[in-house]
Design a protein around this motif. Structure first.
Motif, PDB file in Angstrom:
ATOM      1  N   VAL A   1       0.846  -1.191   0.000  1.00 46.91           N
ATOM      2  CA  VAL A   1       0.000   0.000   0.000  1.00 46.91           C
ATOM      3  C   VAL A   1       0.885   1.245   0.000  1.00 46.91           C
ATOM      4  N   TYR A   2       0.359   2.312  -0.604  1.00 46.18           N
ATOM      5  CA  TYR A   2       1.122   3.534  -0.803  1.00 46.18           C
ATOM      6  C   TYR A   2       0.394   4.733  -0.197  1.00 46.18           C
ATOM      7  N   VAL A   3       1.163   5.680   0.317  1.00 45.07           N
ATOM      8  CA  VAL A   3       0.625   6.932   0.847  1.00 45.07           C
ATOM      9  C   VAL A   3       0.332   7.898  -0.297  1.00 45.07           C
ATOM     10  N   ASN A   4       1.207   7.979  -1.249  1.00 53.20           N
ATOM     11  CA  ASN A   4       1.037   8.850  -2.417  1.00 53.20           C
ATOM     12  C   ASN A   4       0.508   8.027  -3.578  1.00 53.20           C
ATOM     13  N   LYS A   5      -0.429   8.588  -4.302  1.00 59.20           N
ATOM     14  CA  LYS A   5      -1.055   7.866  -5.410  1.00 59.20           C
ATOM     15  C   LYS A   5      -0.011   7.533  -6.466  1.00 59.20           C
ATOM     16  N   PRO A   6       0.235   6.235  -6.695  1.00 60.54           N
ATOM     17  CA  PRO A   6       1.201   5.853  -7.732  1.00 60.54           C
ATOM     18  C   PRO A   6       0.562   5.913  -9.118  1.00 60.54           C
ATOM     19  N   GLU A   7       1.417   5.856 -10.139  1.00 57.92           N
ATOM     20  CA  GLU A   7       0.916   5.733 -11.501  1.00 57.92           C
ATOM     21  C   GLU A   7       0.101   4.446 -11.559  1.00 57.92           C
ATOM     22  N   ASN A   8      -1.027   4.474 -12.201  1.00 55.00           N
ATOM     23  CA  ASN A   8      -1.960   3.344 -12.246  1.00 55.00           C
ATOM     24  C   ASN A   8      -2.496   3.018 -10.854  1.00 55.00           C
ATOM     25  N   GLY A   9      -2.561   4.023  -9.979  1.00 52.06           N
ATOM     26  CA  GLY A   9      -3.025   3.796  -8.612  1.00 52.06           C
ATOM     27  C   GLY A   9      -4.535   3.827  -8.487  1.00 52.06           C
TER      28      GLY A   9
ATOM     29  N   VAL B   1     -10.586  12.082  -2.853  1.00 54.11           N
ATOM     30  CA  VAL B   1      -9.222  12.290  -2.391  1.00 54.11           C
ATOM     31  C   VAL B   1      -8.551  13.172  -3.425  1.00 54.11           C
ATOM     32  N   ASN B   2      -8.020  14.310  -2.987  1.00 54.51           N
ATOM     33  CA  ASN B   2      -7.327  15.233  -3.874  1.00 54.51           C
ATOM     34  C   ASN B   2      -6.069  14.535  -4.403  1.00 54.51           C
ATOM     35  N   ASP B   3      -5.903  14.491  -5.716  1.00 51.78           N
ATOM     36  CA  ASP B   3      -4.790  13.764  -6.335  1.00 51.78           C
ATOM     37  C   ASP B   3      -3.436  14.430  -6.099  1.00 51.78           C
ATOM     38  N   THR B   4      -3.425  15.706  -5.742  1.00 52.52           N
ATOM     39  CA  THR B   4      -2.171  16.424  -5.521  1.00 52.52           C
ATOM     40  C   THR B   4      -1.638  16.248  -4.108  1.00 52.52           C
ATOM     41  N   ASN B   5      -2.510  16.406  -3.107  1.00 55.96           N
ATOM     42  CA  ASN B   5      -2.040  16.365  -1.717  1.00 55.96           C
ATOM     43  C   ASN B   5      -2.670  15.261  -0.874  1.00 55.96           C
ATOM     44  N   ASN B   6      -3.471  14.403  -1.487  1.00 53.96           N
ATOM     45  CA  ASN B   6      -4.109  13.256  -0.815  1.00 53.96           C
ATOM     46  C   ASN B   6      -5.059  13.646   0.297  1.00 53.96           C
ATOM     47  N   ALA B   7      -5.573  14.873   0.284  1.00 52.64           N
ATOM     48  CA  ALA B   7      -6.517  15.319   1.304  1.00 52.64           C
ATOM     49  C   ALA B   7      -7.930  14.861   0.947  1.00 52.64           C
ATOM     50  N   PHE B   8      -8.743  14.635   1.975  1.00 53.25           N
ATOM     51  CA  PHE B   8     -10.143  14.276   1.762  1.00 53.25           C
ATOM     52  C   PHE B   8     -10.938  15.556   1.543  1.00 53.25           C
ATOM     53  N   THR B   9     -11.829  15.523   0.555  1.00 56.69           N
ATOM     54  CA  THR B   9     -12.550  16.722   0.153  1.00 56.69           C
ATOM     55  C   THR B   9     -13.898  16.345  -0.460  1.00 56.69           C
ATOM     56  N   ALA B  10     -14.759  17.334  -0.599  1.00 55.58           N
ATOM     57  CA  ALA B  10     -16.026  17.147  -1.305  1.00 55.58           C
ATOM     58  C   ALA B  10     -15.940  17.696  -2.730  1.00 55.58           C
ATOM     59  N   THR B  11     -14.742  18.145  -3.113  1.00 64.33           N
ATOM     60  CA  THR B  11     -14.522  18.735  -4.434  1.00 64.33           C
ATOM     61  C   THR B  11     -14.053  17.668  -5.415  1.00 64.33           C
TER      62      THR B  11
ATOM     63  N   ARG C   1      -9.499  14.278   8.408  1.00 64.90           N
ATOM     64  CA  ARG C   1      -9.307  15.725   8.319  1.00 64.90           C
ATOM     65  C   ARG C   1      -9.605  16.129   6.873  1.00 64.90           C
ATOM     66  N   VAL C   2     -10.347  17.234   6.692  1.00 60.78           N
ATOM     67  CA  VAL C   2     -10.814  17.606   5.354  1.00 60.78           C
ATOM     68  C   VAL C   2     -10.160  18.873   4.819  1.00 60.78           C
ATOM     69  N   LEU C   3     -10.112  18.931   3.506  1.00 68.44           N
ATOM     70  CA  LEU C   3      -9.653  20.112   2.767  1.00 68.44           C
ATOM     71  C   LEU C   3     -10.901  20.804   2.232  1.00 68.44           C
ATOM     72  N   GLY C   4     -11.146  22.029   2.650  1.00 72.23           N
ATOM     73  CA  GLY C   4     -12.352  22.735   2.250  1.00 72.23           C
ATOM     74  C   GLY C   4     -13.529  22.292   3.101  1.00 72.23           C
ATOM     75  N   GLU C   5     -14.575  23.049   3.042  1.00 68.95           N
ATOM     76  CA  GLU C   5     -15.776  22.733   3.813  1.00 68.95           C
ATOM     77  C   GLU C   5     -16.470  21.507   3.225  1.00 68.95           C
ATOM     78  N   VAL C   6     -16.987  20.638   4.090  1.00 73.08           N
ATOM     79  CA  VAL C   6     -17.803  19.511   3.653  1.00 73.08           C
ATOM     80  C   VAL C   6     -19.124  19.559   4.412  1.00 73.08           C
TER      81      VAL C   6
END
Length: 145
Positions: free
Chosen positions: A55-63, A108-118, A95-100
């Motif tokens: 398992v990976y913390v950062n989204k790998p290619e083909n993740g 999951v934001n592909d850049t910083n792996n944050a959970f979001t509603a965006t 913990r969320v990025l932006g209001e939910v």
């Protein structure tokens, strides 16, 4: 990281699973370091031989999104090679990025792996829905059905 009290009085911490809720949890071998007690996105590679159980913390290619790291009482941080509990179904604090808002689909934001509603720039968590409201940087209840 300390436990927090949410606006509606619940005691919460990232990665803390909810009691009395059915969960599906598997174990994986972490391939990267993560300075966290839990509540972070976990990824798997697809189409690559020899990846079973990794398992990976950062989204790998083909993740593909695999689940969320469950908080354990004995890990202040995770190092590559350690086992990690992967919550695949159930309810967990994140913990969320932006209001939910309760009822929002979870990504999951592909850049910083944050959970979001965006949805922009993110990977949808299939069956993922926020079950509580939270401000940017706050804790929200996330359910993976």
């Amino acid at each position: 990281m300390a436990f927090e009290t949410t606006p509606f009085g619940a005691i919460a911490a990232p990665g803390l699973a909810f009691p009395f809720v059915t969960h599906s949890i598997e174990t994986g071998i972490l391939q990267e370091d993560k300075d966290s007690e839990g509540g972070f996105a976990l990824w798997a590679k697809t189409g690559t031989a020899g990846e079973a159980g990794k398992v990976y913390v950062n989204k790998p290619e083909n993740g593909v999104f695999l689940g969320i790291a469950q908080r354990t009482m004995f890990n202040d941080s995770y190092r590559a090679g350690m086992t990690v509990n992967v919550l695949k179904k159930g309810r967990v604090w994140v913990r969320v990025l932006g209001e939910v808002v309760s009822g929002d689909a979870a990504y999951v934001n592909d850049t910083n792996n944050a959970f979001t509603a965006t949805s922009t720039g993110g990977t949808q968590i299939v069956g993922g829905t926020f079950k509580s409201d939270a401000a940017d940087g706050g804790l929200a209840e996330l359910e993976i059905a």
